[in-house]
Design an enzyme around this catalytic site. Structure first.
Site, short mmCIF file in Angstrom:
data_model
loop_
_atom_site.label_atom_id
_atom_site.label_comp_id
_atom_site.label_asym_id
_atom_site.label_seq_id
_atom_site.Cartn_x
_atom_site.Cartn_y
_atom_site.Cartn_z
N SER A 77 0.79 -1.24 0.00
CA SER A 77 0.00 0.00 0.00
C SER A 77 0.81 1.28 0.00
CB SER A 77 -0.95 0.01 1.19
OG SER A 77 -2.06 -0.80 0.94
N LYS A 126 -0.04 3.93 -2.56
CA LYS A 126 -1.15 4.86 -2.41
C LYS A 126 -0.69 6.30 -2.27
CE LYS A 126 -4.65 1.65 -0.60
NZ LYS A 126 -3.99 0.34 -0.41
N SER A 151 -5.73 2.79 4.33
CA SER A 151 -5.39 1.92 3.19
C SER A 151 -6.60 1.18 2.62
CB SER A 151 -4.31 0.90 3.60
OG SER A 151 -3.02 1.43 3.40
#
Length: 302
Positions: free
Chosen positions: A57, A60, A112
């Protein structure tokens, strides 16, 4: 009251697992790769900084940057059936919810939420595939040349990779976006849908609770990537950036990050750190907990 109790328990558990790192002995980071750099981009310490590894993640951060390059934070987005989340995911997105781009960014960067990342991608480019092209261009533009994305969430897909060095480049650039810097520095937040439903969230960056000099960062986890984190914090010598990839557990991730940060005050001691690629402990799961579809498993990773 429950929230206060939760924070107290979290603090006890955190200190019980991480505090031994403050003694700096033994000086071991258990991860596949790590790095610490100064704000002038000079490397203080690194192990396998150019190894191409799954990013989970941490991608992101780029998702957020690209979205803000094209979208107004106040723009309203309707959650679709595809970008809704299962009941097991908290906070939960329900089809029909209307949120702002800023709200989605909070969900993406603090918790997330993978479907929120997809919602940003589709709103920006019409499709996630088209959005990923913008993500890869963004990586090239900022100098993260050893990074390649396949999706907006960081879930395992194709040949998706980054490096510890590139992650510090990505975070440094992300912090030039005031909204991103604000969001990743929050311990907790509450966002409200246009229908009045409140969504409470706590940041996955546990260091925000225990280091007042923490600017913020981004966690990541998938089975292939293991535990990952890229973060920034202020020190007496200025801003530093750390990245740890492939830690076997969340506690090992925090220990490694804190060791790098604490040792940065004594650069001559950084050479005494050793890095071990420790395999995660595999816990046996009960049979009934293994009955998950491939789709539902993917949605809770990263």
């Amino acid at each position: 009251m429950k929230r206060i109790l939760f924070v107290l328990i979290l603090g006890f558990l955190f200190l019980a697992t991480v505090q031994p790192a403050f003694s700096l002995s033994p000086k071991v980071i258990r991860a596949k790769a790590c790095i610490i750099i100064n704000d002038d981009d000079s490397i203080l310490y690194a192990r396998n900084p150019s190894a191409k590894l799954p990013p989970a993640s941490t991608v992101k951060l780029v998702t957020a940057m690209v979205a803000l390059d094209y979208l107004d934070p106040s723009m309203e987005v309707t959650v679709t059936r595809y970008t809704a989340t299962p009941r097991s995911i908290k906070p939960r997105l329900i089809a029909g919810d209307k949120l702002s781009i800023s709200d989605l960014l909070h969900l993406v960067l603090m918790k997330s939420i993978n479907s929120a990342a997809v919602a940003l991608a589709e709103t920006t480019s019409g499709s996630e595939d088209a959005f990923v092209e913008l993500m890869n261009q963004k990586a090239r533009d900022i100098g993260a040349n050893d990074t390649h994305f396949e999706n907006a969430s960081g879930l395992p897909k194709g040949r998706q990779y980054t490096t510890a060095r590139d992650l510090t480049i990505i975070l440094k650039q992300a912090l030039t976006y005031p909204l991103i810097k604000e969001i990743i520095g929050k311990k907790e937040a509450v966002i409200t849908t246009t229908a009045g439903r409140e969504l409470y969230m706590e940041n996955t960056d546990a260091l925000l609770w225990y280091r007042s000099n923490m600017v913020g960062g981004k966690t990541g986890f998938t089975r292939s990537a293991r535990h990952c984190f890229v973060g920034a914090m202020y020190t007496e010598k200025g801003l530093i950036y750390t990245a740890v990839l492939g830690a076997p557990s969340r506690s090992r991730l925090w220990r490694g990050t804190l060791l790098l940060a604490d040792m940065s005050a004594n650069p001559d001691q950084l050479s005494t750190i050793s890095t071990i690629d420790e395999q995660p402990t595999i816990k046996k799961k009960r049979h009934h907990k293994q009955r998950q579809t491939k789709k539902s498993t993917k949605r809770i990773e990263a």
